[in-house]
Write a protein that holds these residues in place. Structure first.
Motif, short mmCIF file in Angstrom:
data_model
loop_
_atom_site.label_atom_id
_atom_site.label_comp_id
_atom_site.label_asym_id
_atom_site.label_seq_id
_atom_site.Cartn_x
_atom_site.Cartn_y
_atom_site.Cartn_z
N LEU A 33 0.83 -1.21 0.00
CA LEU A 33 0.00 0.00 0.00
C LEU A 33 0.86 1.25 0.00
N THR A 34 1.94 1.25 0.79
CA THR A 34 2.83 2.41 0.85
C THR A 34 3.53 2.63 -0.48
N ILE A 35 4.03 1.56 -1.09
CA ILE A 35 4.77 1.70 -2.35
C ILE A 35 3.85 2.16 -3.48
N THR A 36 2.68 1.55 -3.61
CA THR A 36 1.77 1.94 -4.70
C THR A 36 1.21 3.35 -4.50
N ASN A 37 0.93 3.70 -3.26
CA ASN A 37 0.39 5.05 -3.01
C ASN A 37 1.43 6.14 -3.22
N SER A 38 2.71 5.78 -3.16
CA SER A 38 3.74 6.78 -3.41
C SER A 38 3.76 7.24 -4.86
N PHE A 39 3.11 6.48 -5.75
CA PHE A 39 3.04 6.86 -7.17
C PHE A 39 1.71 7.54 -7.52
#
Length: 317
Positions: free
Chosen positions: A52-58
């Motif tokens: 969730l953190t990685i995808t939301n960073s984009f």
């Protein structure tokens, strides 16, 4: 007739044994599948926040605000408000955007300064704690005695204490040594932490004494035994301890907050909690960058970590 009857009985027993064996195999397979599914469910639950953190960073700033704005909403006086709307957890952004990373890496150098503060604080602790711990563990291994066992027991007691208990004594000692508000106030307690000493001592004591005695008979000195026998045999354990130390101090928060009054010297772990007060998208991007070093360290030392667990005194089990 008698032989045919005996042969028939034997065939029936063989068939029964084959059926029982097949049922046992099916039962074991079913148990393995159930255990695998349970482990997979737990793995998904543990990996979900990271993904969730990685995808939301984009995500773009507007998309993040529309999905999580109510979580981080503030009142006119600066206080936090309760969630009044349902939060929309999205794993796939509507449109991939690198604006958060451009801001973090190019437009806002303070984030990179905090990142390098973390590196400067953690790397010396890992390197010198391994050096001190390996020498101390060799001393506890080679020279037994009542006094040394008492000292080692004190090490265990200190290791079991949470850091919050020793934080005040560390503060007083740092003030007495006049290293308060300097990186030495973080380095010195970390370098002489008893955690690595305990683990390496327990590992070295599994090395057969006959190996060291044989080297001593051949004329090897203590330094040669330590460098050419103990260290190669403890390579997996050293890497395992290094990984644990790195992850522990990479996530430290209390030490910098208490021992470093200058916010410019704080690591990124302290600074992450303050990003939410501004742009939420930057929090996701910075958190993703912050996760990269521990992941790389773990992936690089995964084999050594397994070896350090399964290797026992020169004999792999």
């Amino acid at each position: 007739m008698r032989k045919d009857r005996e042969r028939m009985i034997t065939d029936i027993d063989t068939q029964k044994a084959a059926v029982k064996k097949k049922r046992r195999q099916q039962k074991k397979f079913a148990q393995a599948m159930v255990i695998t599914l349970i482990a997979a469910c737990f793995a998904v639950l543990f990996l979900m926040p990271i993904i969730l953190t990685i995808t939301n960073s984009f995500m773009s700033a507007s998309e993040i605000s529309s999905n999580y704005g109510q979580v981080f909403a503030t009142t006119d006086t600066g206080g936090k408000t309760y969630i009044s709307e349902q939060v929309n957890l999205k794993f796939i952004p509507d449109m991939v955007s690198f604006s958060q990373y451009i801001t973090v890496l190019l437009k806002s150098p303070e984030y990179l300064f905090k990142f390098w503060n973390s590196v400067i604080l953690v790397v010396p602790i890992v390197a010198f704690q391994l050096l001190v711990a390996s020498l101390a563990a060799y001393g506890f291994t080679r020279y037994r005695g009542r006094i040394k066992e008492i000292i080692f027991f004190v090490y265990i007691i200190l290791m079991l204490m949470p850091y919050q208990v020793t934080l005040v004594p560390n503060y007083l000692v740092s003030e007495w040594l006049r290293i308060l508000d300097t990186r030495w106030a973080i380095w010195l307690p970390g370098i002489f932490s008893p955690f690595a000493v305990f683990l390496l001592t327990k590992y070295m004591r599994r090395i057969p004494t006959s190996v060291m005695e044989a080297a001593q008979i051949d004329g090897a000195g203590e330094w040669q035994i330590f460098r050419r026998i103990c260290m190669p045999l403890c390579k997996g354990s050293l890497c395992s301890v290094a990984i644990l130390i790195f992850i522990d101090y990479w996530n430290m928060v209390e030490q910098p907050l208490i021992l470093l009054s200058d916010a410019e010297q704080h690591p990124l772990s302290v600074f992450l909690s303050k990003i939410n007060e501004g742009e939420v998208g930057l929090a996701f991007a910075v958190a993703t960058i912050y996760m990269v070093p521990p992941i790389l360290v773990f992936l690089y030392g995964e084999d050594y970590l397994v070896e350090g667990i399964t290797y026992q005194g020169g004999i792999k089990g």
